[in-house]
Each structure stands twice: as C-alpha cells, then as structure tokens.
Write a protein that holds these residues in place. Structure first.
Motif, short mmCIF file in Angstrom:
data_model
loop_
_atom_site.label_atom_id
_atom_site.label_comp_id
_atom_site.label_asym_id
_atom_site.label_seq_id
_atom_site.Cartn_x
_atom_site.Cartn_y
_atom_site.Cartn_z
N SER A 37 0.82 -1.20 0.00
CA SER A 37 0.00 0.00 0.00
C SER A 37 0.86 1.26 0.00
CB SER A 37 -0.91 0.03 1.23
OG SER A 37 -1.85 -1.00 1.17
N ALA A 39 3.22 3.86 -1.47
CA ALA A 39 3.49 4.32 -2.83
C ALA A 39 4.94 4.07 -3.24
CB ALA A 39 3.16 5.80 -2.96
N ALA A 42 5.04 0.41 -4.42
CA ALA A 42 4.27 0.24 -5.65
C ALA A 42 4.96 0.88 -6.84
CB ALA A 42 2.87 0.80 -5.47
N HIS A 50 -1.30 1.55 -7.27
CA HIS A 50 -1.41 2.49 -6.15
C HIS A 50 -2.47 3.51 -6.51
CE1 HIS A 50 -0.28 4.42 -2.46
NE2 HIS A 50 -0.38 5.56 -3.10
N ALA A 166 1.41 1.53 -11.05
CA ALA A 166 1.26 2.58 -10.03
C ALA A 166 1.51 3.97 -10.61
CB ALA A 166 2.21 2.33 -8.87
#
Length: 180
Positions: A37, A39, A42, A50, A166
C-alpha cells in the motif's frame, strides 16, 4: 545457504545468514498489504497498483500459490532473526532457453540493511530454475536496486522502458544479465 522442501509448497525453502526465503502463505496477507500500500513500494514495481485496491493482496497470493502459477515467489522472512515475518518478496519467472527473470522488493522500513542483496545472492546460489542466464530490470530512478544487481554479478545490458501500473506510465529502465 541450505535448501530443503519441507514447507509444503512446490518451491524450495532457501536460507541465508539472516533470511528464510519461503513460499507465500495466506497469513502473509496483512503485512504484504501494508507494505504494498506504500506508494514507494508500488512505484518501484511494474505490477503493484497504487492506491492498492481491496482484495488485491489476497488475489496476488492466490495467483502466486496456484498450481499453474507463472512465476515463483518467495517471502523474505526475517522472523528467525527478530525481524518481521515478511520483509519483502523475491521472484523468478521462467523464460525461454533456461533463462529466468528475477524481481524483488523490500519494505521501506528495512531498506539499506542488505536484505535485497542477501535474497538475490541466495537465489543465485540455489539457482532453483537451473537457469543458464538471469535477467533483471530496474527503473532508472532506483539506483539502489541497480546497485544490488551489479554487486551480485549482473552486467548492464541496456536501456529500455516498462509500464508501471502505479505510475500509469512507461518508465525508463536499466536491464541487467547474469550468466550462471
């Protein structure tokens, strides 16, 4: 490094000085979701979205542990050395002609502690795919991962780009090769 297959899945369990590389299990979901989770994790990968959608981690574990999985995924487990049971992941994806692609990520709380380097070295030593060649790619804004690869004997092969879910964009990459 030792190799055994007592962990129940078709993947070998690999050990190094501070890590056990073991197959994913459903109990890993909470920590995996927490880390992916983030960033920073990701955006360092091609495939982690993300923000992380609900159920994505559970679906990832199901795909990675299915009998017809497309890549082998190990957890970097540091529990035996007073660390978290999940520090990150490392994977090998079989390619043509005895080649595999290696990928990895480590949770930010454990960055700069040598865990990625230790996990990559463990995979190289065990060579569970009996690969003649390993490939890897890293985003060009991730010099730390490039350093992990060059320290593990990978040679720079060239520039390319890869789509990051992401980032929702193609991102410049460096590609590396290691002959086994």
């Amino acid at each position: 490094m030792t190799l055994n297959t007592t962990f129940g899945a078709d993947l070998p369990v690999l050990t190094s000085a501070r890590l056990v590389l073991r197959p994913l299990q459903p109990s890993d979901e909470g920590l995996l979701e927490l880390y992916t989770s983030d960033a920073r994790v990701a955006k360092g990968t091609r495939s982690i979205p993300h923000p992380l959608p609900p159920g994505a981690t559970e679906q990832f574990i199901a795909r990675a542990t299915a009998p017809n999985h497309e890549e082998d995924v190990w957890v970097l487990d540091g529990a035996g050395h007073d660390r978290a049971a999940v520090l990150g992941l490392i994977s090998l994806k079989p390619l043509d002609r005895q080649q595999s692609q290696i990928g990895y990520w480590v949770a930010p709380a454990f960055w700069n502690a040598g865990y990625a380097s230790e996990a990559v070295a463990c995979i190289i030593k065990a060579n569970p795919h009996n690969a003649r060649t390993l490939f890897a790619e890293v985003f060009q804004d991730n010099a730390a991962s490039a350093h992990v690869l060059t320290n593990a004997g990978f040679d720079y092969l060239g520039d390319a780009e890869a789509y990051s879910v992401a980032r929702r964009a193609n991102v410049p990459t460096w590609t590396y090769i290691r002959r086994m």
